[in-house]
Design an enzyme around this catalytic site. Structure first.
Site, PDB file in Angstrom:
ATOM      1  N   ASP A   3      10.013 -15.907   3.484  1.00 55.37           N
ATOM      2  CA  ASP A   3      10.258 -16.569   2.198  1.00 55.37           C
ATOM      3  C   ASP A   3      11.711 -17.051   2.120  1.00 55.37           C
ATOM      4  OD1 ASP A   3       7.641 -16.176   1.008  1.00 55.37           O
ATOM      5  OD2 ASP A   3       8.148 -14.060   0.922  1.00 55.37           O
ATOM      6  N   GLY A  23       3.031 -14.897   0.028  1.00 57.56           N
ATOM      7  CA  GLY A  23       1.790 -14.811   0.776  1.00 57.56           C
ATOM      8  C   GLY A  23       0.622 -14.504  -0.129  1.00 57.56           C
ATOM      9  N   SER A  24      -0.585 -14.806   0.344  1.00 54.87           N
ATOM     10  CA  SER A  24      -1.795 -14.458  -0.408  1.00 54.87           C
ATOM     11  C   SER A  24      -2.188 -13.016  -0.100  1.00 54.87           C
ATOM     12  CB  SER A  24      -2.927 -15.410  -0.034  1.00 54.87           C
ATOM     13  OG  SER A  24      -2.610 -16.718  -0.451  1.00 54.87           O
ATOM     14  N   GLY A  25      -3.191 -12.523  -0.827  1.00 52.31           N
ATOM     15  CA  GLY A  25      -3.635 -11.152  -0.639  1.00 52.31           C
ATOM     16  C   GLY A  25      -3.055 -10.202  -1.675  1.00 52.31           C
ATOM     17  N   HIS A  26      -2.194 -10.754  -2.556  1.00 50.08           N
ATOM     18  CA  HIS A  26      -1.580  -9.943  -3.609  1.00 50.08           C
ATOM     19  C   HIS A  26      -2.174 -10.248  -4.984  1.00 50.08           C
ATOM     20  CE1 HIS A  26       1.383  -8.645  -0.719  1.00 50.08           C
ATOM     21  NE2 HIS A  26       1.787  -9.878  -0.506  1.00 50.08           N
ATOM     22  N   HIS A  42       2.885  -4.833   2.198  1.00 48.13           N
ATOM     23  CA  HIS A  42       2.104  -5.302   3.349  1.00 48.13           C
ATOM     24  C   HIS A  42       1.842  -4.140   4.277  1.00 48.13           C
ATOM     25  CE1 HIS A  42       4.822  -8.406   1.823  1.00 48.13           C
ATOM     26  NE2 HIS A  42       3.739  -9.149   1.839  1.00 48.13           N
TER      27      HIS A  42
END
Lengths: 216, 330
Positions: B110, B54-57, B219
């Site tokens: 994932d 996921g993005s945001g990392h 998260h």
């Protein structure tokens, strides 16, 4: 006997997609209590793309289901993309060669979808997932037809089973997926996947019911 | 929300365009706009190395694409797995004819999407092996290690796996080395403040002022316990203790330390943590061979930090020393 035709029922899928888009905030709010808070956002994005592709085109139910399944698998990601993607693709495959959909064909479709979901996820009934709406809904539909209820009555049973199953997740502790890390703290809250699954099944059943015709 | 955003529904697309403009010497976008590949990918005759998440990392995962590093990365929505199609496209972008390893973190989405992508790739005749990172010690007890999440230890897994592939190793050798790398990593996160998904607009969990969540996930998954916030040295000591109690390393073992901010913690505080972490590790008879400090694997604007300790053998130590050219300095 009651049945509806595959060829002119593609609009049922558009209605399902629209219900999910309408529930964007509701589903995200539920998810915010035990997850990331993005279930509604991601679902609405994928189902919204599918709605765009389906709108204004008359297709058979099976073809519309294929479009939705493909969009979810290729555009959404997360867990829900593949789970709902294989479910709708499974529905589509099960109906591909069916002209008139009767209760038996509808039940086969539901069974195929459930088997597909379980082939990629590991959830069982009681794990606080979409399976907790799906499995009892299918069971209720199947029980109704087994005791000789008509297709329409069985569809009502499907809706009631899904929503009862959805509500059962409030008391459950999540065993799988992101909410499972919460353990006991996941109790007392609806599972967002069970909630979206109940919306999908209600919309599907209502759409089918509206199209039923009685044939000798 | 005080954020630099055009449209909350398109933060990932906007991020990727800016990222590729900044690092066009090292990376490129694939035909699939949710796949970032190394500028020279695929390299013929080399085992491909891919990941996704996921993005945001950021800078994970995209910042680790480059020479002697990842060949391609599948990019998901914020905190949400990439699609099976994106993992599959990343695999194709990395395929130099000797197979591809997919080194990713243990999350439900994932796992499903990679599984489907591996099947799609098999139809094209691409042999894909996978390694699932599970370095986060607080996410499950030691006897349920297969349930643990993957966190910042993934960076070290990528570096070792990618360096092994760059040296010409076979698919199975690369897989085995990446597996050893992550097996040798243990991590812990401590959260001091929550984060907000742009499309949601408000934080979806709270950390009360004056408290910290020990064992928090990438998260915001709740940690093992909530405690009063302590002095940095005490927090660092607790982090080292949790990680090393789980690790059980013999004295004289050489280790790599990786401390990452979660997004909104000032970098100087990461060095404050490292001051104690490194002393504590040495006090336990271990040798520090390498240290990485920075915002290396974040969680949007979460306040907090993660500590990863990796036990090294000669092979892993050598692989970590291989020079790489990717957007993040490693």
């Amino acid at each position: 006997m009651q049945q509806f035709s595959n060829s002119d029922s593609g609009d049922i899928v558009l209605a399902i997609a629209q219900r999910i888009v309408e529930n964007r905030v509701h589903l995200s709010d539920i998810d915010g209590l035990i997850g990331d808070g993005d279930h509604g956002v991601n679902m609405a994005k994928g189902f919204g793309i599918a709605a765009e592709r389906l709108r204004g085109k008359a297709r058979p139910l099976s073809a519309s289901l294929t479009v939705l399944g493909d969009v979810l698998m290729t555009e959404i990601g997360g867990s829900m993309g593949p789970l709902y993607g294989v479910m709708f693709s499974g529905f589509a495959e099960s109906l591909n060669d069916v002209v008139e959909i009767d209760a038996a064909a509808f039940e086969r479709m539901l069974r195929t979808g459930l088997a597909e979901v379980q082939s990629i996820g590991d959830a069982k009934v009681g794990d606080k997932t979409l399976i907790d709406s799906y499995a009892p809904a299918l069971e209720a539909f199947s029980a109704a037809t087994a005791k000789g209820d008509g297709f329409a009555t069985a569809l009502d049973a499907l809706i009631a089973g899904a929503e009862k199953g959805r509500d059962s997740t409030i008391e459950l502790v999540a065993k799988i997926g992101r909410a499972s890390r919460l353990g006991e703290r996941s109790r007392g809250v609806l599972d967002p996947g069970a909630a979206s699954c109940a919306i999908i099944l209600r919309s599907l059943a209502e759409g089918a019911k509206a199209k039923l015709r009685v044939v000798p | 929300m005080q954020r630099f955003i055009n449209d909350p529904d398109f933060v990932v697309e906007d991020t990727l365009r800016g990222f590729v403009k900044a690092h066009s010497d090292l990376v490129k976008l694939a035909d699939n706009p949710k796949v970032v590949a190394a500028a020279d990918a695929p390299i013929l005759g080399k085992v491909g190395v891919v990941t996704g998440g996921g993005s945001g990392h950021e800078p994970a995962f995209i910042g680790y694409v480059g020479r002697n590093m990842l060949d391609a990365v599948a990019v998901g929505e914020i905190f949400s797995s990439p699609t099976a199609k994106s993992f599959y496209d990343a695999i194709k972008m990395a395929d130099g004819g000797r197979g591809v390893v997919c080194l990713y973190g243990n999350y439900a989405g994932d796992n499903m999407n990679v599984k489907m992508a591996v099947k799609l790739a098999a139809k094209d005749g691409i042999d894909v092996r996978t390694v699932v990172a599970n370095d986060d010690v607080c996410s499950a007890p030691p006897d349920e290690r297969e349930k643990r999440r993957g966190v910042a230890g993934e960076i070290l897994m990528w570096k070792c796996g990618a360096a092994k592939a760059a040296a010409g190793a076979s698919l199975e050798q690369v897989r085995a080395t990446a597996q050893k790398a992550i097996d040798n990593c243990r991590s812990i996160g401590v959260g001091l403040g929550p984060c907000t998904l742009p499309a949601v607009g408000h934080p979806n969990f709270a950390i009360e002022p004056g408290t910290m969540e020990v064992g928090i996930g990438h998260h915001g998954e709740p940690g093992a316990r909530v405690e009063p916030l302590k002095r940095a040295a005490d927090v660092a000591r607790d982090m080292v203790k949790t990680v090393l109690d789980d690790h059980n390393l013999p004295a004289e073992t050489e280790v790599a330390i990786l401390i990452s901010g979660l997004g909104a913690t000032p970098t100087n505080e990461l060095y404050i943590l490292n001051d104690t972490v490194e002393s504590e590790v040495r006090a336990r008879g271990l040798k520090v061979a390498r240290t990485y400090v920075g915002n290396l694997f974040t969680s949007l604007e979460m306040v907090g930090a993660t500590l990863t300790i990796m036990a090294l053998d000669e092979e892993l130590k050598q692989l970590l020393s291989v020079e790489v050219a990717c957007p993040v300095r490693l």
